[in-house]
Every structure is written in structure tokens, then in C-alpha cells.
Design a protein around this motif. Sequence first.
Motif, mmCIF file in Angstrom:
data_model
loop_
_atom_site.group_PDB
_atom_site.id
_atom_site.type_symbol
_atom_site.label_atom_id
_atom_site.label_comp_id
_atom_site.label_asym_id
_atom_site.label_seq_id
_atom_site.Cartn_x
_atom_site.Cartn_y
_atom_site.Cartn_z
ATOM 1 N N ALA A 173 0.827 -1.202 0.000
ATOM 2 C CA ALA A 173 0.000 0.000 0.000
ATOM 3 C C ALA A 173 0.858 1.248 0.000
ATOM 4 C CB ALA A 173 -0.912 0.002 1.229
ATOM 5 N N SER A 174 0.653 2.079 -1.013
ATOM 6 C CA SER A 174 1.159 3.443 -0.975
ATOM 7 C C SER A 174 -0.068 4.357 -0.794
ATOM 8 C CB SER A 174 1.958 3.777 -2.238
ATOM 9 O OG SER A 174 2.549 5.059 -2.109
ATOM 10 N N SER A 175 0.018 5.584 -1.228
ATOM 11 C CA SER A 175 -1.071 6.521 -0.948
ATOM 12 C C SER A 175 -1.064 7.681 -1.943
ATOM 13 C CB SER A 175 -0.925 7.077 0.471
ATOM 14 O OG SER A 175 -1.754 8.195 0.679
ATOM 15 N N SER A 176 -2.232 8.202 -2.214
ATOM 16 C CA SER A 176 -2.340 9.402 -3.055
ATOM 17 C C SER A 176 -1.663 10.595 -2.410
ATOM 18 C CB SER A 176 -3.810 9.728 -3.331
ATOM 19 O OG SER A 176 -4.492 10.045 -2.129
ATOM 20 N N SER A 177 -1.405 10.523 -1.101
ATOM 21 C CA SER A 177 -0.784 11.647 -0.409
ATOM 22 C C SER A 177 0.621 11.943 -0.926
ATOM 23 C CB SER A 177 -0.731 11.387 1.096
ATOM 24 O OG SER A 177 0.126 10.305 1.394
ATOM 25 N N ASN A 196 7.659 16.470 -3.180
ATOM 26 C CA ASN A 196 7.313 17.468 -2.174
ATOM 27 C C ASN A 196 6.172 17.014 -1.265
ATOM 28 O OD1 ASN A 196 9.063 19.825 -3.118
ATOM 29 N ND2 ASN A 196 7.946 19.318 -4.982
ATOM 30 N N PRO A 197 6.373 15.950 -0.487
ATOM 31 C CA PRO A 197 5.327 15.528 0.453
ATOM 32 C C PRO A 197 5.115 16.614 1.510
ATOM 33 C CG PRO A 197 7.378 14.389 0.923
ATOM 34 C CD PRO A 197 7.589 15.122 -0.364
ATOM 35 N N ILE A 198 3.872 16.761 1.992
ATOM 36 C CA ILE A 198 3.606 17.804 2.981
ATOM 37 C C ILE A 198 3.131 17.226 4.312
ATOM 38 C CG2 ILE A 198 3.144 19.547 1.209
ATOM 39 C CD1 ILE A 198 0.144 19.214 1.859
ATOM 40 N N SER A 199 3.309 15.939 4.509
ATOM 41 C CA SER A 199 3.059 15.317 5.813
ATOM 42 C C SER A 199 4.061 14.187 5.985
ATOM 43 C CB SER A 199 1.629 14.761 5.905
ATOM 44 O OG SER A 199 1.471 13.617 5.071
ATOM 45 N N LEU A 200 4.344 13.852 7.237
ATOM 46 C CA LEU A 200 5.262 12.736 7.489
ATOM 47 C C LEU A 200 4.679 11.440 6.952
ATOM 48 C CD1 LEU A 200 7.892 11.724 8.720
ATOM 49 C CD2 LEU A 200 6.649 11.360 10.871
ATOM 50 N N THR A 244 6.633 8.892 4.446
ATOM 51 C CA THR A 244 6.918 7.476 4.675
ATOM 52 C C THR A 244 6.411 6.620 3.523
ATOM 53 O OG1 THR A 244 4.878 7.077 5.964
ATOM 54 C CG2 THR A 244 6.850 7.755 7.185
ATOM 55 N N LYS A 245 5.285 7.005 2.934
ATOM 56 C CA LYS A 245 4.759 6.230 1.812
ATOM 57 C C LYS A 245 5.651 6.373 0.576
ATOM 58 C CE LYS A 245 1.336 4.096 3.616
ATOM 59 N NZ LYS A 245 1.382 2.628 3.676
ATOM 60 N N ASP A 298 -2.962 18.638 5.009
ATOM 61 C CA ASP A 298 -4.023 18.349 4.054
ATOM 62 C C ASP A 298 -3.698 18.912 2.671
ATOM 63 O OD1 ASP A 298 -5.845 16.744 5.245
ATOM 64 O OD2 ASP A 298 -7.293 18.303 5.734
ATOM 65 N N VAL A 299 -4.301 18.341 1.654
ATOM 66 C CA VAL A 299 -4.161 18.848 0.288
ATOM 67 C C VAL A 299 -5.534 19.257 -0.219
ATOM 68 C CG1 VAL A 299 -2.124 17.448 -0.192
ATOM 69 C CG2 VAL A 299 -4.391 16.533 -0.716
ATOM 70 N N PRO A 300 -5.596 20.238 -1.127
ATOM 71 C CA PRO A 300 -6.903 20.722 -1.573
ATOM 72 C C PRO A 300 -7.666 19.756 -2.469
ATOM 73 C CG PRO A 300 -5.129 21.867 -2.721
ATOM 74 C CD PRO A 300 -4.488 21.052 -1.646
ATOM 75 N N GLN A 301 -6.950 18.893 -3.188
ATOM 76 C CA GLN A 301 -7.658 17.979 -4.086
ATOM 77 C C GLN A 301 -6.845 16.729 -4.357
ATOM 78 O OE1 GLN A 301 -8.150 19.329 -8.162
ATOM 79 N NE2 GLN A 301 -6.179 20.378 -8.161
ATOM 80 N N THR A 302 -7.556 15.653 -4.693
ATOM 81 C CA THR A 302 -6.926 14.440 -5.225
ATOM 82 C C THR A 302 -7.744 13.982 -6.430
ATOM 83 O OG1 THR A 302 -8.190 12.921 -3.794
ATOM 84 C CG2 THR A 302 -6.077 13.747 -2.952
ATOM 85 N N TRP A 303 -7.049 13.406 -7.387
ATOM 86 C CA TRP A 303 -7.710 12.998 -8.631
ATOM 87 C C TRP A 303 -6.793 11.980 -9.309
ATOM 88 C CZ3 TRP A 303 -9.479 17.009 -12.921
ATOM 89 C CH2 TRP A 303 -10.114 16.319 -13.951
#
Length: 330
Positions: free
Chosen positions: A125-129, A147-151, A155-156, A290-295
Motif C-alpha cells: 500500500a502506498s497513498s495518493s498523499s 514534495n510531500p507535505i506530511s510525514l 513514509t509512503k 491536508d491537500v486541496p484535491q486528489t484525482w
Amino acid sequence: MKILVTGAAGFIGFHTALRLCNAGHQVTGVDNLNDYYSVDLKLARLERLRALPGFVFHKLDIADRAAAQALFHEQGFERVIHLAGQAGVRYSLDNPHAYAEANLTGFVNVLEGCRHSGVQHLVYASSSSVYGTNAKVPFAIEDAVDNPISLYAATKRANELMAHTYAHLYRLPTTGLRFFTVYGPWGRPDMAPFKFTQAILEGQPIDIYNEGDMSRDFTYIDDVVEGIVRIQDCPPPYADESEQTRLGAPARLFNIGLGSPVRLLDFVRCIESATGVEAIKQLTPMQPGDVPQTWADVSALARRTGFRPGTPLREGVGRFVDWYRTFYGV
């Protein structure tokens, strides 16, 4: 096949193990049953799984190196579907060490177990984050994710790089799946679909972050499991030799999402319709991480497997609300 599913008491792990058992596989599930959210819900999921032929459960923390090593050595798994880990973006702000232990140390232990026991395919499992605040949409697997904006997101992304390294060094076939806002029956209490439904039915207010100016690519759990099951049958070395040569390692990444983002307020309206109750809405600022959108761009998944997620939001929300009312007797 003899398959290990880590995080088997978790939301996606439970549904994946259920599907694999029903298909006749021998499934070993592991989970540490931590209290990040209701342990009772996790135990209820396990109760369903334990009733199935072919399912065996071990309470085990994958961050425990000796325990993980012994499990792989004793069982001889053919495939591994790694869904364990510390979830949640906001929780990572206050509990960073939980993410280092579960998502980094735990993942190294899984990689080492797969390497030394000859596992044919590791799906994880990875993540859209990992896409962070990328402006280009839809998000595609070829996009830069620097440029991840959360730990949690960091990690993902680290997991993806670690998996690629093991694929390159040891020819371990690995496939990472970037999940997009998964929801459905037996879902996680820390996620918006569950939290909103619970609050609406109890007459409590719900927080709508970023004043409602957010959208998410909500993906129904059955679509996610279908993607997982199809991908685990497609180990990278045997799928596309020319692409393998280009990438230099039997490692792949795929998005699994509906490919149709929904504004948060429209999602709330779906829950209102399914419950027959109007929500008490509190508009609040954007939260850190948080991010404003995912798609999701799922064209790569469709090309590889012939499958594209397609459960409509209204249908999926209706199924979740029906499960919630039944499970909690409301």
C-alpha cells in the motif's frame, strides 16, 4: 496460493483477505491490533475472517524484526500483500515515531522477509498523499512526487523508493498501489465518510475543512480490492519486459481511484441523502498536512489489468450507510 496479508484486521486488509479466501487461497493474516481506532471494530472484522476456511491469523507487529523474520521463515509465502502500517495524515503531526516504526522499520522487515524467502510478488500500500500539492491533475504515476507535505506521505514515498531498491538489487518483484480516499462498509472511524455519517446520525456538527473548497477522489472498497487482486496476479517481470528494461527493476506503481473527484460539500450531500438527515456544517480552515484535491489517473491500471474502478459515489455511500446502521444498530 499461500498469501500473506499484513494489516488483515484493518479496513482494506480485511476486505482483501475476505476476497482471497473466497477465491480458495490459503491466507495468513497478521495485525498488531493497535488502538489507533476502535479495537472492537478490528476484532469484529477478524471474527468474520476466522469463520472462513483457509484463513489463519497471527497477532504480530511487523516492526518486530525477530517475529517478522520467523513468520516468513516458517510459512514460505508465495505472495505478500502488505497493507499494514500507521495510517492518517493528521495523526502523524503528533505521533511521528509511530510512522517511523510501522511504515519504515516495518516495511524493511517485510522487504527482508520477502527477499530471503523467495516471495514471487510483493504488493504494498502506498497513498495518493505522495502527490502532495501537485497542481497538475489528474495525478499520474509519471508525475514528480518530490514534495510531500506530511510525514505520513513522506513514509509512503520512502516505501516506494525502498521497494524499488530491493527490486533492483535482489530482483524482488514489487508493486506499489497509491490508494485514493477509500470508503465503504467496515470503513475506518478516523476517515471523513465514517466521521460524517456518525455525526449526522447523532445530530452533531461536522467540520468542513478549507471552508469546503476541497475535493477528493472517493474510491469504493470493492473497486480497490478488485485492483489489488488483479495486480497481485501480474508480477512485473512477466508483465512487460520492454518496460522492465526501461525502468531497470521489476518494480511498478499504480493509482487506484475512481478518477472522478467530488467536492467535499457534494459528498456530504450524498450522506445526507442516504441517511435522510441534514448535516450541521461548520466551515473551518485547511488543516496542516491536508491537500486541496486528489484525482487519480488510472489509465496505467486499466492497461495492465483491464480493470477501471467504477462504483458510483451515491451507490457506494448508500451501501456504507446501510452497513453503519446495521452494525451500530441506529
